[in-house]
Motif scaffolding. Structure first.
Motif, PDB file in Angstrom:
ATOM      1  N   MET A 129       0.843  -1.201   0.000  1.00 48.38           N
ATOM      2  CA  MET A 129       0.000   0.000   0.000  1.00 48.38           C
ATOM      3  C   MET A 129       0.883   1.259   0.000  1.00 48.38           C
ATOM      4  N   ASP A 130       0.615   2.190  -0.879  1.00 52.10           N
ATOM      5  CA  ASP A 130       1.393   3.422  -1.002  1.00 52.10           C
ATOM      6  C   ASP A 130       0.927   4.423   0.055  1.00 52.10           C
ATOM      7  N   TYR A 131       1.695   4.516   1.145  1.00 49.49           N
ATOM      8  CA  TYR A 131       1.246   5.364   2.255  1.00 49.49           C
ATOM      9  C   TYR A 131       1.135   6.828   1.859  1.00 49.49           C
ATOM     10  N   LEU A 132       1.996   7.298   0.955  1.00 44.49           N
ATOM     11  CA  LEU A 132       1.945   8.706   0.558  1.00 44.49           C
ATOM     12  C   LEU A 132       0.634   9.030  -0.151  1.00 44.49           C
ATOM     13  N   SER A 133       0.239   8.182  -1.089  1.00 41.54           N
ATOM     14  CA  SER A 133      -1.004   8.423  -1.818  1.00 41.54           C
ATOM     15  C   SER A 133      -2.215   8.331  -0.901  1.00 41.54           C
ATOM     16  N   VAL A 134      -2.218   7.318  -0.030  1.00 38.59           N
ATOM     17  CA  VAL A 134      -3.346   7.149   0.894  1.00 38.59           C
ATOM     18  C   VAL A 134      -3.477   8.361   1.809  1.00 38.59           C
ATOM     19  N   ASN A 135      -2.379   8.765   2.407  1.00 45.32           N
ATOM     20  CA  ASN A 135      -2.440   9.894   3.337  1.00 45.32           C
ATOM     21  C   ASN A 135      -2.717  11.214   2.626  1.00 45.32           C
ATOM     22  N   GLN A 136      -2.152  11.393   1.441  1.00 50.04           N
ATOM     23  CA  GLN A 136      -2.427  12.616   0.692  1.00 50.04           C
ATOM     24  C   GLN A 136      -3.915  12.739   0.384  1.00 50.04           C
ATOM     25  N   GLN A 137      -4.530  11.663  -0.067  1.00 52.62           N
ATOM     26  CA  GLN A 137      -5.950  11.687  -0.381  1.00 52.62           C
ATOM     27  C   GLN A 137      -6.784  11.976   0.866  1.00 52.62           C
ATOM     28  N   GLY A 138      -6.388  11.355   1.980  1.00 50.47           N
ATOM     29  CA  GLY A 138      -7.120  11.598   3.227  1.00 50.47           C
ATOM     30  C   GLY A 138      -7.053  13.042   3.673  1.00 50.47           C
ATOM     31  N   TRP A 139      -5.845  13.626   3.617  1.00 51.71           N
ATOM     32  CA  TRP A 139      -5.693  15.026   4.034  1.00 51.71           C
ATOM     33  C   TRP A 139      -6.330  15.976   3.037  1.00 51.71           C
ATOM     34  N   ASP A 140      -6.291  15.651   1.749  1.00 52.48           N
ATOM     35  CA  ASP A 140      -6.994  16.484   0.766  1.00 52.48           C
ATOM     36  C   ASP A 140      -8.479  16.581   1.106  1.00 52.48           C
ATOM     37  N   ARG A 141      -9.073  15.448   1.477  1.00 58.21           N
ATOM     38  CA  ARG A 141     -10.510  15.432   1.766  1.00 58.21           C
ATOM     39  C   ARG A 141     -10.841  16.112   3.093  1.00 58.21           C
ATOM     40  N   ARG A 142      -9.858  16.171   4.011  1.00 56.10           N
ATOM     41  CA  ARG A 142     -10.122  16.782   5.315  1.00 56.10           C
ATOM     42  C   ARG A 142     -10.050  18.311   5.299  1.00 56.10           C
TER      43      ARG A 142
ATOM     44  N   TRP B 244       3.091  10.455  10.670  1.00 54.10           N
ATOM     45  CA  TRP B 244       2.838  10.134   9.265  1.00 54.10           C
ATOM     46  C   TRP B 244       4.114   9.722   8.530  1.00 54.10           C
ATOM     47  N   LEU B 245       5.232   9.661   9.248  1.00 46.36           N
ATOM     48  CA  LEU B 245       6.528   9.394   8.613  1.00 46.36           C
ATOM     49  C   LEU B 245       7.065   8.036   9.057  1.00 46.36           C
ATOM     50  N   PRO B 246       7.488   7.192   8.107  1.00 48.95           N
ATOM     51  CA  PRO B 246       8.007   5.875   8.485  1.00 48.95           C
ATOM     52  C   PRO B 246       9.456   5.874   8.950  1.00 48.95           C
ATOM     53  N   ASP B 247      10.232   6.892   8.556  1.00 48.75           N
ATOM     54  CA  ASP B 247      11.688   6.866   8.773  1.00 48.75           C
ATOM     55  C   ASP B 247      12.143   8.196   9.364  1.00 48.75           C
ATOM     56  N   LEU B 248      12.452   8.202  10.652  1.00 47.47           N
ATOM     57  CA  LEU B 248      12.864   9.445  11.299  1.00 47.47           C
ATOM     58  C   LEU B 248      14.288   9.845  10.958  1.00 47.47           C
ATOM     59  N   ASP B 249      15.138   8.909  10.572  1.00 47.03           N
ATOM     60  CA  ASP B 249      16.488   9.294  10.157  1.00 47.03           C
ATOM     61  C   ASP B 249      16.430  10.157   8.899  1.00 47.03           C
TER      62      ASP B 249
ATOM     63  N   ASP C  58       0.220   1.367  11.420  1.00 52.67           N
ATOM     64  CA  ASP C  58      -1.199   1.286  11.756  1.00 52.67           C
ATOM     65  C   ASP C  58      -1.990   1.806  10.565  1.00 52.67           C
ATOM     66  N   VAL C  59      -2.925   1.009  10.079  1.00 54.85           N
ATOM     67  CA  VAL C  59      -3.802   1.405   8.975  1.00 54.85           C
ATOM     68  C   VAL C  59      -5.222   1.437   9.511  1.00 54.85           C
ATOM     69  N   GLU C  60      -5.827   2.626   9.505  1.00 53.95           N
ATOM     70  CA  GLU C  60      -7.125   2.786  10.152  1.00 53.95           C
ATOM     71  C   GLU C  60      -8.050   3.689   9.345  1.00 53.95           C
ATOM     72  N   ASP C  61      -9.344   3.412   9.461  1.00 53.29           N
ATOM     73  CA  ASP C  61     -10.371   4.344   9.022  1.00 53.29           C
ATOM     74  C   ASP C  61     -10.786   5.140  10.244  1.00 53.29           C
ATOM     75  N   GLU C  62     -10.578   6.446  10.211  1.00 54.41           N
ATOM     76  CA  GLU C  62     -10.803   7.246  11.408  1.00 54.41           C
ATOM     77  C   GLU C  62     -11.483   8.568  11.085  1.00 54.41           C
TER      78      GLU C  62
ATOM     79  N   SER D 272      -0.100   5.318   9.618  1.00 50.00           N
ATOM     80  CA  SER D 272       0.763   6.052  10.554  1.00 50.00           C
ATOM     81  C   SER D 272       1.702   5.096  11.276  1.00 50.00           C
ATOM     82  N   TRP D 273       2.722   5.693  11.925  1.00 44.14           N
ATOM     83  CA  TRP D 273       3.741   4.943  12.668  1.00 44.14           C
ATOM     84  C   TRP D 273       3.950   5.580  14.038  1.00 44.14           C
ATOM     85  N   SER D 274       4.231   4.739  15.026  1.00 41.12           N
ATOM     86  CA  SER D 274       4.615   5.222  16.355  1.00 41.12           C
ATOM     87  C   SER D 274       6.111   5.516  16.373  1.00 41.12           C
ATOM     88  N   HIS D 275       6.496   6.540  17.165  1.00 40.87           N
ATOM     89  CA  HIS D 275       7.906   6.867  17.347  1.00 40.87           C
ATOM     90  C   HIS D 275       8.143   7.202  18.814  1.00 40.87           C
TER      91      HIS D 275
END
Length: 267
Positions: A1-14, A126-131, A171-175, A191-194
């Motif tokens: 699953m392409d997290y960038l596309s999924v999250n971009q679409q979600g934030w666009d709609r919000r 929303w970021l998978p890699d903090l480095d 974590d993949v959620e409908d929220e 999303s990811w926990s850090h």
């Protein structure tokens, strides 16, 4: 699953829901109110400085820094958010640059370096890699430039069933969204926990010298379940002001709900 596309679409709609919410109070902002909160206002002096705001949403905080004298650039993944940010800049009569790009592409997509790099409240999940995130920050700071972040505390998320520690699988959620006018609409987000050690060590590895790390037993936003509201008088650079804080207790003790890190790029 392409997290960038999924999250971009979600934030666009919000975006439109957020722009019309009392939570963000765009009307108040356009009348001259600041969207910035007491923690970051007490920590940063931005007058006359260049400031890069990562994950700026539709730009209220970015433009509030501009009102305080910063030369601002805001970056966000959402096309709809950046369009709204540009519109608000025109309506407010403020000079600002906004760029639609993924955080990890900021080094290529945003020109120059900055005196301050800023990020806040609900950004890094929303970021998978903090480095990669920390390296981006370092790449955009002038030598001796300041990085400042204020974030929701990862300990709070444990009480909502999330891991404190980073896991490779997100974590993949409908929220629903966190604003009061959300209705029954939900969006899919990834999303990811850090942990705090993840955040601090990523910055240190990228060459950011940590100058301060602070934790706070309150959130400036009523955005979690079970919060209690209190009004307090706080000292800000602009003078004393009454502010709302939201807290939660576990067995009579207040939980940490936010934290802030300030650091300087070694030069």
């Amino acid at each position: 699953m392409d997290y960038l596309s999924v999250n971009q679409q979600g934030w666009d709609r919000r975006v439109q829901t957020h722009v019309t919410s009392d939570f963000y109070d765009v009307a108040g902002f356009l009348k001259g109110n600041s969207s910035l909160q007491e923690i970051e206002l007490a920590a940063l002096n931005v007058a006359g400085k260049s400031l890069l705001h990562l994950q700026c949403h539709f730009g209220l905080d970015t433009l509030s820094w501009a009102r305080l004298g910063a030369k601002v650039t805001g970056v966000d993944l959402s096309i709809a958010a950046i369009e709204q940010a540009n519109s608000l800049a025109v309506q407010a009569g403020l000079d600002a640059d906004f760029v639609c790009t993924d955080v990890y592409k900021v080094t290529e997509q945003v020109a120059g370096q900055f005196d301050i790099v800023f990020t806040s409240y609900g950004a890094i999940v929303w970021l998978p890699d903090l480095d990669k995130w920390a390296q981006t920050i370092a790449s955009k700071l002038n030598a001796g430039g300041q990085f400042y972040m204020v974030e929701f505390h990862p300990a709070q998320a444990v009480f909502e069933g999330y891991s404190y520690f980073h896991q490779d699988e997100p974590d993949v959620e409908d929220e629903p969204t966190y604003t009061e006018n959300a209705g029954d609409e939900t969006e899919t987000f990834i999303s990811w926990s850090h942990s705090l050690s993840d955040v601090l060590n990523a910055l240190i590895r990228a060459g950011i010298e940590i100058e301060s790390f602070n934790e706070y037993p309150f959130s400036p936003y009523d955005c979690f379940d079970g919060l209690t509201e209190e009004s307090v008088e706080v000292a800000l650079p602009q003078g004393k002001a009454s502010r709302l804080r939201y807290f939660v207790e576990q067995q009579g003790q207040r939980l940490p709900l936010t934290y802030a890190i300030s650091g300087v790029k070694k030069g």
